[in-house]
Design a protein around this motif. Sequence first.
Motif, mmCIF file in Angstrom:
data_model
loop_
_atom_site.group_PDB
_atom_site.id
_atom_site.type_symbol
_atom_site.label_atom_id
_atom_site.label_comp_id
_atom_site.label_asym_id
_atom_site.label_seq_id
_atom_site.Cartn_x
_atom_site.Cartn_y
_atom_site.Cartn_z
ATOM 1 N N PRO A 221 30.372 85.018 58.665
ATOM 2 C CA PRO A 221 29.108 84.921 59.408
ATOM 3 C C PRO A 221 29.358 84.870 60.924
ATOM 4 C CG PRO A 221 29.158 83.357 57.587
ATOM 5 C CD PRO A 221 30.543 83.921 57.708
ATOM 6 N N GLY A 222 28.602 85.661 61.669
ATOM 7 C CA GLY A 222 28.682 85.647 63.123
ATOM 8 C C GLY A 222 29.849 86.387 63.719
ATOM 9 N N ALA A 223 30.799 86.831 62.902
ATOM 10 C CA ALA A 223 31.988 87.505 63.420
ATOM 11 C C ALA A 223 31.692 88.968 63.734
ATOM 12 C CB ALA A 223 33.140 87.413 62.435
ATOM 13 N N THR A 224 32.305 89.470 64.789
ATOM 14 C CA THR A 224 32.116 90.855 65.225
ATOM 15 C C THR A 224 33.353 91.681 64.885
ATOM 16 O OG1 THR A 224 33.139 90.588 67.410
ATOM 17 C CG2 THR A 224 30.807 89.958 67.192
ATOM 18 N N HIS A 225 33.312 92.927 65.281
ATOM 19 C CA HIS A 225 34.492 93.784 65.212
ATOM 20 C C HIS A 225 35.608 93.145 66.049
ATOM 21 C CE1 HIS A 225 35.648 97.776 63.781
ATOM 22 N NE2 HIS A 225 36.420 97.879 64.852
ATOM 23 N N SER A 226 36.846 93.309 65.604
ATOM 24 C CA SER A 226 38.016 92.776 66.312
ATOM 25 C C SER A 226 38.027 91.256 66.383
ATOM 26 C CB SER A 226 38.125 93.363 67.732
ATOM 27 O OG SER A 226 38.265 94.766 67.698
ATOM 28 N N PHE A 227 37.448 90.598 65.388
ATOM 29 C CA PHE A 227 37.359 89.137 65.429
ATOM 30 C C PHE A 227 38.715 88.454 65.384
ATOM 31 C CE2 PHE A 227 37.138 89.879 60.769
ATOM 32 C CZ PHE A 227 38.085 88.969 60.321
ATOM 33 N N ASP A 228 39.754 89.148 64.914
ATOM 34 C CA ASP A 228 41.075 88.519 64.809
ATOM 35 C C ASP A 228 41.913 88.687 66.072
ATOM 36 O OD1 ASP A 228 41.254 91.286 64.254
ATOM 37 O OD2 ASP A 228 43.134 91.012 63.163
ATOM 38 N N LEU A 229 41.303 89.150 67.146
ATOM 39 C CA LEU A 229 42.001 89.263 68.425
ATOM 40 C C LEU A 229 41.567 88.136 69.353
ATOM 41 C CD1 LEU A 229 41.768 93.110 69.108
ATOM 42 C CD2 LEU A 229 43.462 91.844 67.751
ATOM 43 N N ASP A 230 42.461 87.716 70.220
ATOM 44 C CA ASP A 230 42.163 86.630 71.156
ATOM 45 C C ASP A 230 41.534 87.228 72.413
ATOM 46 O OD1 ASP A 230 41.991 84.237 72.454
ATOM 47 O OD2 ASP A 230 44.136 84.064 72.889
ATOM 48 N N ILE A 231 40.245 87.550 72.316
ATOM 49 C CA ILE A 231 39.541 88.170 73.433
ATOM 50 C C ILE A 231 38.187 87.487 73.635
ATOM 51 C CG2 ILE A 231 40.630 90.434 73.246
ATOM 52 C CD1 ILE A 231 38.200 91.402 71.667
ATOM 53 N N PRO A 232 37.699 87.467 74.879
ATOM 54 C CA PRO A 232 36.344 86.967 75.130
ATOM 55 C C PRO A 232 35.330 87.998 74.654
ATOM 56 C CG PRO A 232 37.241 87.893 77.126
ATOM 57 C CD PRO A 232 38.353 87.956 76.103
ATOM 58 N N GLU A 233 34.075 87.653 74.679
ATOM 59 C CA GLU A 233 33.047 88.616 74.288
ATOM 60 C C GLU A 233 32.967 89.729 75.328
ATOM 61 O OE1 GLU A 233 28.324 88.921 73.071
ATOM 62 O OE2 GLU A 233 29.323 86.961 73.203
ATOM 63 N N VAL A 234 33.092 90.958 74.846
ATOM 64 C CA VAL A 234 33.035 92.133 75.713
ATOM 65 C C VAL A 234 32.289 93.237 74.981
ATOM 66 C CG1 VAL A 234 35.204 91.628 76.922
ATOM 67 C CG2 VAL A 234 35.235 93.002 74.834
ATOM 68 N N VAL A 235 31.902 94.253 75.720
ATOM 69 C CA VAL A 235 31.344 95.461 75.130
ATOM 70 C C VAL A 235 32.333 96.584 75.386
ATOM 71 C CG1 VAL A 235 29.472 97.141 75.190
ATOM 72 C CG2 VAL A 235 28.970 94.704 75.404
ATOM 73 N N TYR A 236 32.776 97.224 74.315
ATOM 74 C CA TYR A 236 33.755 98.307 74.429
ATOM 75 C C TYR A 236 33.217 99.524 73.691
ATOM 76 C CZ TYR A 236 38.159 100.886 74.072
ATOM 77 O OH TYR A 236 39.131 101.848 74.150
ATOM 78 N N LYS A 237 33.065 100.619 74.411
ATOM 79 C CA LYS A 237 32.518 101.859 73.872
ATOM 80 C C LYS A 237 31.183 101.607 73.164
ATOM 81 C CE LYS A 237 36.908 104.293 73.704
ATOM 82 N NZ LYS A 237 36.590 105.208 74.811
ATOM 83 N N GLY A 238 30.390 100.736 73.770
ATOM 84 C CA GLY A 238 29.054 100.472 73.275
ATOM 85 C C GLY A 238 28.952 99.458 72.158
ATOM 86 N N HIS A 239 30.059 98.807 71.817
ATOM 87 C CA HIS A 239 30.067 97.862 70.709
ATOM 88 C C HIS A 239 30.548 96.486 71.162
ATOM 89 C CE1 HIS A 239 29.319 101.173 67.955
ATOM 90 N NE2 HIS A 239 30.272 101.837 68.585
ATOM 91 N N ARG A 240 29.978 95.467 70.567
ATOM 92 C CA ARG A 240 30.303 94.090 70.920
ATOM 93 C C ARG A 240 31.563 93.644 70.189
ATOM 94 N NH1 ARG A 240 27.803 89.397 68.291
ATOM 95 N NH2 ARG A 240 28.326 87.505 69.457
ATOM 96 N N LEU A 241 32.518 93.122 70.943
ATOM 97 C CA LEU A 241 33.757 92.595 70.386
ATOM 98 C C LEU A 241 33.928 91.151 70.857
ATOM 99 C CD1 LEU A 241 36.221 95.526 71.274
ATOM 100 C CD2 LEU A 241 34.634 95.393 69.350
ATOM 101 N N LYS A 242 34.436 90.301 69.969
ATOM 102 C CA LYS A 242 34.681 88.919 70.348
ATOM 103 C C LYS A 242 35.649 88.282 69.359
ATOM 104 C CE LYS A 242 32.368 84.499 71.266
ATOM 105 N NZ LYS A 242 31.071 83.752 71.200
ATOM 106 N N GLY A 243 36.659 87.600 69.889
ATOM 107 C CA GLY A 243 37.574 86.877 69.022
ATOM 108 C C GLY A 243 36.884 85.688 68.363
#
Length: 265
Positions: A221-243
């Motif tokens: 629940p609540g997890a985005t693409h690339s959730f297993d990476l140590d990154i802040p919330e960002v938008v990459y190629k139009g998609h939300r990514l967040k560790g």
Amino acid sequence: MHMIRAFKMVLSVSALLVLASGPSFAVEQISFEASSTFRNKSVTLTGELALPGKSGRAPLVILLHGCDGLGREVKSGLRAHARALNRAGFATLILDSFKPRRIAGGWVCDRNNRLSSAVWYRQSDVKDAIKFLKTNSAIDAANVALVGQSNGAGVAVVLAGRGRLKAIKAAVAYYPWCGYVRNRSARPLLVLTGEADDWTPPEDCKKSHNPNSGTTVHVYPGATHSFDLDIPEVVYKGHRLKGDRKATSDSRRKMISFFRQHLRP
């Protein structure tokens, strides 16, 4: 899977010692020829091989990056997975399919035909890696599992589903495109994905959940693409990514338990 250009850096070493909490693991940089050409040119694949600190042949887990390639955060995330697997007694290979082809940095992410093509030639990369490591006396190259992120997860899902490569015993797919997961898997498959993933949404993966047919799906629940990476919330190629540290930790435990169940010790 995909890295933000502002975070990019190049790490080039011939050998290094990866330090973890607990034991240390010597990591060897390996290279070997791909069996197929790319743009009519030969390809020398590269990878980071780590062995567990135990005697005898160890089962091998091959880790496959997403469509951006092995950028800083992806490499760091895959190394964290690898260290946990090493501590659990598995050898690991982080395989780089894009830098040797000079297509790292998001080129593959930009078009669906590039993504689908990559899934197919990367299957050959896995086969070539297994063939190359058959001569390593510390590795049981007939006892192999796959871990993939996004595009790499597609590679893992397809190879597990086809079942033609007998060495592959199981696969774990982090946030794959779920179209690859629709059919029954010939090998045990664990899908780990996020409920809030807007790049590879989990709906079709949920429908494919059927442990009796070999496919287990866990959605965070609540997890985005690339959730297993140590990154802040960002938008990459139009998609939300967040560790997501909690999902990362839990997914890693599930992955190791899954491999302990399906790979010979």
